[in-house]
Design a protein around this motif. Structure first.
Motif, PDB file in Angstrom:
ATOM      1  N   LEU A 130       0.917  -1.301  -0.169  1.00 17.06           N
ATOM      2  CA  LEU A 130       0.046  -0.153  -0.151  1.00 17.06           C
ATOM      3  C   LEU A 130       0.921   1.377   0.142  1.00 17.06           C
ATOM      4  O   LEU A 130       0.697   2.170  -0.843  1.00 17.06           O
ATOM      5  N   SER A 131       1.973   1.062   0.717  1.00 18.13           N
ATOM      6  CA  SER A 131       2.948   2.405   0.882  1.00 18.13           C
ATOM      7  C   SER A 131       3.249   2.743  -0.507  1.00 18.13           C
ATOM      8  O   SER A 131       3.552   3.986  -1.015  1.00 18.13           O
ATOM      9  N   ASN A 132       3.614   1.755  -1.415  1.00 19.93           N
ATOM     10  CA  ASN A 132       4.186   2.082  -2.821  1.00 19.93           C
ATOM     11  C   ASN A 132       3.114   2.642  -3.608  1.00 19.93           C
ATOM     12  O   ASN A 132       3.199   3.342  -4.552  1.00 19.93           O
ATOM     13  N   GLN A 133       1.790   2.054  -3.341  1.00 22.54           N
ATOM     14  CA  GLN A 133       0.845   2.443  -4.293  1.00 22.54           C
ATOM     15  C   GLN A 133       0.319   3.871  -3.854  1.00 22.54           C
ATOM     16  O   GLN A 133       0.002   4.703  -4.904  1.00 22.54           O
ATOM     17  N   VAL A 134       0.399   4.274  -2.686  1.00 25.45           N
ATOM     18  CA  VAL A 134       0.131   5.675  -2.294  1.00 25.45           C
ATOM     19  C   VAL A 134       1.407   6.463  -3.040  1.00 25.45           C
ATOM     20  O   VAL A 134       0.844   7.638  -3.469  1.00 25.45           O
ATOM     21  N   ASP A 135       2.516   6.324  -2.684  1.00 26.66           N
ATOM     22  CA  ASP A 135       3.508   6.926  -3.284  1.00 26.66           C
ATOM     23  C   ASP A 135       3.440   7.175  -4.692  1.00 26.66           C
ATOM     24  O   ASP A 135       3.628   8.300  -5.343  1.00 26.66           O
ATOM     25  N   ASP A 136       3.081   6.344  -5.592  1.00 30.38           N
ATOM     26  CA  ASP A 136       2.982   6.198  -7.030  1.00 30.38           C
ATOM     27  C   ASP A 136       1.734   7.208  -7.419  1.00 30.38           C
ATOM     28  O   ASP A 136       1.815   8.152  -8.285  1.00 30.38           O
ATOM     29  N   PHE A 137       0.675   7.030  -6.808  1.00 34.70           N
ATOM     30  CA  PHE A 137      -0.565   7.918  -6.849  1.00 34.70           C
ATOM     31  C   PHE A 137      -0.320   9.309  -6.792  1.00 34.70           C
ATOM     32  O   PHE A 137      -0.523  10.017  -7.511  1.00 34.70           O
ATOM     33  N   CYS A 138       0.362   9.620  -5.468  1.00 28.05           N
ATOM     34  CA  CYS A 138       0.295  11.075  -5.032  1.00 28.05           C
ATOM     35  C   CYS A 138       1.542  11.517  -6.104  1.00 28.05           C
ATOM     36  O   CYS A 138       1.350  12.756  -6.476  1.00 28.05           O
ATOM     37  N   LYS A 139       2.427  10.963  -6.384  1.00 30.97           N
ATOM     38  CA  LYS A 139       3.497  11.585  -7.289  1.00 30.97           C
ATOM     39  C   LYS A 139       2.954  11.827  -8.751  1.00 30.97           C
ATOM     40  O   LYS A 139       2.997  12.850  -9.191  1.00 30.97           O
ATOM     41  N   ALA A 140       2.072  10.861  -9.164  1.00 33.63           N
ATOM     42  CA  ALA A 140       1.526  11.175 -10.612  1.00 33.63           C
ATOM     43  C   ALA A 140       0.438  12.093 -10.666  1.00 33.63           C
ATOM     44  O   ALA A 140       0.187  12.636 -11.928  1.00 33.63           O
ATOM     45  N   ASN A 141      -0.361  12.284  -9.485  1.00 32.30           N
ATOM     46  CA  ASN A 141      -1.321  13.387  -9.632  1.00 32.30           C
ATOM     47  C   ASN A 141      -1.083  14.619  -8.783  1.00 32.30           C
ATOM     48  O   ASN A 141      -1.865  15.464  -8.608  1.00 32.30           O
ATOM     49  N   ASP A 142       0.249  14.737  -8.191  1.00 33.42           N
ATOM     50  CA  ASP A 142       0.536  15.822  -7.492  1.00 33.42           C
ATOM     51  C   ASP A 142      -0.440  16.224  -6.137  1.00 33.42           C
ATOM     52  O   ASP A 142      -0.954  17.323  -6.404  1.00 33.42           O
ATOM     53  N   ILE A 143      -0.474  15.049  -5.613  1.00 33.74           N
ATOM     54  CA  ILE A 143      -1.478  15.301  -4.532  1.00 33.74           C
ATOM     55  C   ILE A 143      -0.511  14.697  -3.200  1.00 33.74           C
ATOM     56  O   ILE A 143       0.192  14.021  -3.151  1.00 33.74           O
ATOM     57  N   SER A 144      -1.000  15.729  -1.959  1.00 32.71           N
ATOM     58  CA  SER A 144      -0.124  15.483  -0.906  1.00 32.71           C
ATOM     59  C   SER A 144      -0.545  14.205  -0.215  1.00 32.71           C
ATOM     60  O   SER A 144      -1.579  13.732  -0.221  1.00 32.71           O
ATOM     61  N   LYS A 145       0.177  13.586   0.642  1.00 28.89           N
ATOM     62  CA  LYS A 145      -0.031  12.408   0.895  1.00 28.89           C
ATOM     63  C   LYS A 145      -0.801  12.068   2.019  1.00 28.89           C
ATOM     64  O   LYS A 145      -1.462  11.135   2.534  1.00 28.89           O
ATOM     65  N   GLU A 146      -0.994  13.263   2.783  1.00 30.13           N
ATOM     66  CA  GLU A 146      -2.006  13.480   3.885  1.00 30.13           C
ATOM     67  C   GLU A 146      -3.343  13.195   3.400  1.00 30.13           C
ATOM     68  O   GLU A 146      -4.180  12.878   4.243  1.00 30.13           O
ATOM     69  N   ARG A 147      -3.702  13.428   2.176  1.00 27.59           N
ATOM     70  CA  ARG A 147      -5.021  13.103   1.800  1.00 27.59           C
ATOM     71  C   ARG A 147      -5.253  11.655   1.201  1.00 27.59           C
ATOM     72  O   ARG A 147      -6.384  11.340   0.947  1.00 27.59           O
ATOM     73  N   LEU A 148      -4.300  10.799   1.480  1.00 29.12           N
ATOM     74  CA  LEU A 148      -4.557   9.530   1.278  1.00 29.12           C
ATOM     75  C   LEU A 148      -3.806   8.859   2.290  1.00 29.12           C
ATOM     76  O   LEU A 148      -2.713   8.433   2.425  1.00 29.12           O
ATOM     77  N   ARG A 149      -4.635   8.158   3.066  1.00 30.29           N
ATOM     78  CA  ARG A 149      -4.242   7.345   4.176  1.00 30.29           C
ATOM     79  C   ARG A 149      -4.850   6.073   4.245  1.00 30.29           C
ATOM     80  O   ARG A 149      -5.955   5.500   3.699  1.00 30.29           O
TER      81      ARG A 149
END
Length: 625
Positions: A295-314
């Protein structure tokens, strides 16, 4: 619960020192004085036939079984009856009327309550134990029975077979653990329940009591190891406090791309509604369906691809969800867990999409109970339906009125929202390629139509004008296909596999049917129309041949959604299907036109404007309320 009775129906007690070694020719029964509570209680409990069969020494001694039980057997802890017998509870209840504090009768009563498998009666057994037997010697042998009862309740909840909330089961398990604090099984179940309820820190603390998971059965140990791994992953994801957004999106797959429609839907909300965040409770089945990243890798990939802060995806943590005003999820099971069982206290507006599947099965008690609880919750403001069958069921069964339903036919196909041009396609003048794409949930996948597809393969076995392709949990061993060599099995594949795959296909065949139509013992669950696989194939210009036994190809006003020239509705008659395939083999231009017309229909019905725009407007309307 089968093991609850092993001791009482099969275990042999030590031979009574008072029993004779020489057996007489017959057993003499003598009059018994039953004019006292103990004797009456023993008489009520004793099944003479069981007692003599269970204890051959009594049979051999030739003594009266009732007199023996009154005088010696009861005090020795010999067991008086078979708990499998139909009158076991009646006997135990009568015995307790004569002596309400007898430890043997109380122990048997507790075990019968535990054997029931119901939360109410297991709770009653726990209360009886705490009130009557906590310090008694026989009670120490009950730990294993309470462990099995807790395992049964936990298993029912995990399989979505229980209407009891996770917090109720968690509270009961905590009570049992207080009785038997050294129980590794109860501790493991309690830790798992804390984890499933989203109490990550408390679950980690409980797992620390038995870090190596000693003393657990393989199935429970596997569940615990998965939970412990996910806790580590959650800690890697939840490194900062949650974002204080007004819209909380809840899911069990996102940001995994294994569920492509959920990836498309939730990523659209995240990029379109800035005042939104996602908390996800990953389903362990994602990995069996092909997910390979933590999950941590999925979150990193999504946030980087969409320029979204990681605080919004937990990772979902019920103690750190912020203070959202609106909460949204998809599927009945998730709405039941997030909105009914766990709850989002600060949210005034709850919305969910009632997709087919995901726990929704018409006329199934577990499903109906979940729906009833949600519809009785005044915070549940809107239910989005995507199939006319779902819409009518809610209204016809009195769950809610049409004013609480937003009907949006179809579903989310994220490929439609990209700027990528369609893959080129021309008329195929060589062998046509026919595909079948589905996960296998039963022995031969008959509800998905694989049995029919197999018959079609055999009918065209080694025909040079047609090739067959199977994607999903199927291989040549599922159904014997004879010596057919014009079929290829691909196994389960990730979402990235399908665009190029469908680009080389000419026909997708989907002869699916409700499982309950094949076996009435199954709930009346149903697939959406068209299935996601069919839609994704149709988007690539693949001609769609599919069933519609639920008559879902219609709008609320009764008008047809897809015209005959856009997709061909079939039944499960393989001979008819073979005739249609032969027709298209002989008329390639018509097959090509069916695929192209179908593609335009998919673009029309599953467009961003028809699918996502009304959803976004609905959620934003509650944010503005």
């Amino acid at each position: 619960m089968e093991r609850l009775f092993r001791f009482f129906s099969g275990k042999k007690a030590k031979i009574n020192a008072t029993a004779n070694e020489t057996a007489p020719e017959r057993v003499e029964e003598t009059p018994v004085n039953v004019q006292n509570a103990h004797a009456l209680m023993c008489e009520a409990l004793l099944d003479k036939e069981f007692y003599l069969k269970q204890y051959p020494d009594i049979q051999a001694a030739g003594v009266d079984p009732l007199q023996h039980y009154i005088d010696a057997g009861h005090g020795e802890g010999r067991y008086p009856l078979n708990l499998r017998s139909a009158d076991a509870m009646k006997r135990v209840s009568l015995a307790l009327e004569h002596n309400s504090s007898d430890q043997m009768a109380l122990t048997l009563h507790i075990i019968l309550e535990l054997e029931s498998g119901t939360h109410e009666r297991i709770s009653a057994a726990a209360t009886l134990y705490s009130d009557a037997l906590p310090d008694s010697t026989p009670a120490t042998s009950l730990a294993g029975y309470f462990e099995q009862a807790a395992s049964f309740l936990f298993g029912c909840w995990i399989r979505y077979e229980s209407t009891i909330s996770i917090d109720e089961i968690k509270a009961l398990t905590a009570k049992l653990l207080s009785f038997f604090p050294e129980s590794q099984v109860l501790s493991a179940i309690y830790a798992d329940l804390l984890f499933e309820a989203g109490e990550i820190s408390l679950a980690e603390q409980e797992f620390a009591r038995n870090p190596e998971l000693h003393g657990l059965q393989p199935e429970l140990e596997s569940i615990c190891r998965s939970a412990k791994n996910q806790i580590l992953d959650a800690k890697a994801v939840n490194t900062a406090p949650p974002s204080e957004t007004r819209l909380l999106l809840l899911d069990s797959a996102f940001p995994s791309k294994i569920s492509s429609f959920r990836y498309g839907e939730f990523s659209t909300y995240m990029t379109s509604i800035k005042d939104s965040s996602v908390q996800t409770r990953p389903d362990a089945k994602l990995f069996s369906f092909g997910e390979q990243s933590a999950l941590s890798n999925q979150v990193d990939d999504f946030c980087k691809a969409n320029d979204i802060s990681k605080e919004r995806l937990r990772r979902f943590d019920r103690n750190h969800i912020g203070n959202p005003k609106v909460a949204y999820c998809v599927f009945l099971n998730l709405a039941d867990i997030f909105f009914t069982q766990i709850g989002v206290p600060s949210a005034d507006h709850l919305v969910f999409t009632l997709y087919p599947g995901g726990g929704f099965a018409p006329n199934y008690p577990r499903s109906d109970e979940s729906l009833r609880r949600l519809c009785d919750n005044p915070k549940v403001k809107k239910i989005i339906t995507t199939q006319i069958t779902s819409y009518r069921y809610l209204i016809d069964k009195g769950f809610c009125g049409p004013e609480r339903i937003v009907h949006i036919f179809g579903g989310i196909i994220p490929e439609l929202y990209s700027e990528m041009p369609p893959l080129p396609r021309s008329i195929n003048h060589s062998a046509i390629n026919v595909c079948f794409v589905a996960q296998r949930y039963s022995a031969i996948g008959a509800e998905k139509g694989y049995d029919v597809f197999a018959d079609v393969i055999k009918a065209f076995s080694n025909n040079p004008s047609i090739n067959f392709h199977v994607v999903g949990g199927f291989d040549a061993t599922i159904i014997d296909l004879g010596d057919a060599r014009n079929v290829t099995f691909y196994g389960t594949r990730p979402a990235t596999f399908f665009p190029d795959f469908y680009a080389s296909m000419d026909v997708i065949l989907s002869p699916n049917i409700q499982h309950s139509a094949l076996d009435p013992a199954y709930p009346e669950s149903f697939d959406g129309f068209p299935t996601t696989c069919v839609v994704e194939a149709g988007l690539q210009g693949v001609a769609m041949l599919l069933t519609d036994f639920q008559s879902m190809n219609q709008n609320l006003d009764g008008s047809r959604i897809f015209a005959p020239e856009e997709m061909e509705i079939i039944n499960r008659d393989y001979a008819m299907i073979c005739a249609r395939l032969q027709y298209y083999m002989d008329n390639r231009e018509e097959l090509y036109q069916l695929g192209q017309s179908g593609r335009q229909a998919i673009l029309r019905e599953f467009s961003f404007e028809r699918q996502m725009v009304p959803r976004i407007k609905l959620l934003e309307s509650y944010l503005d309320t």
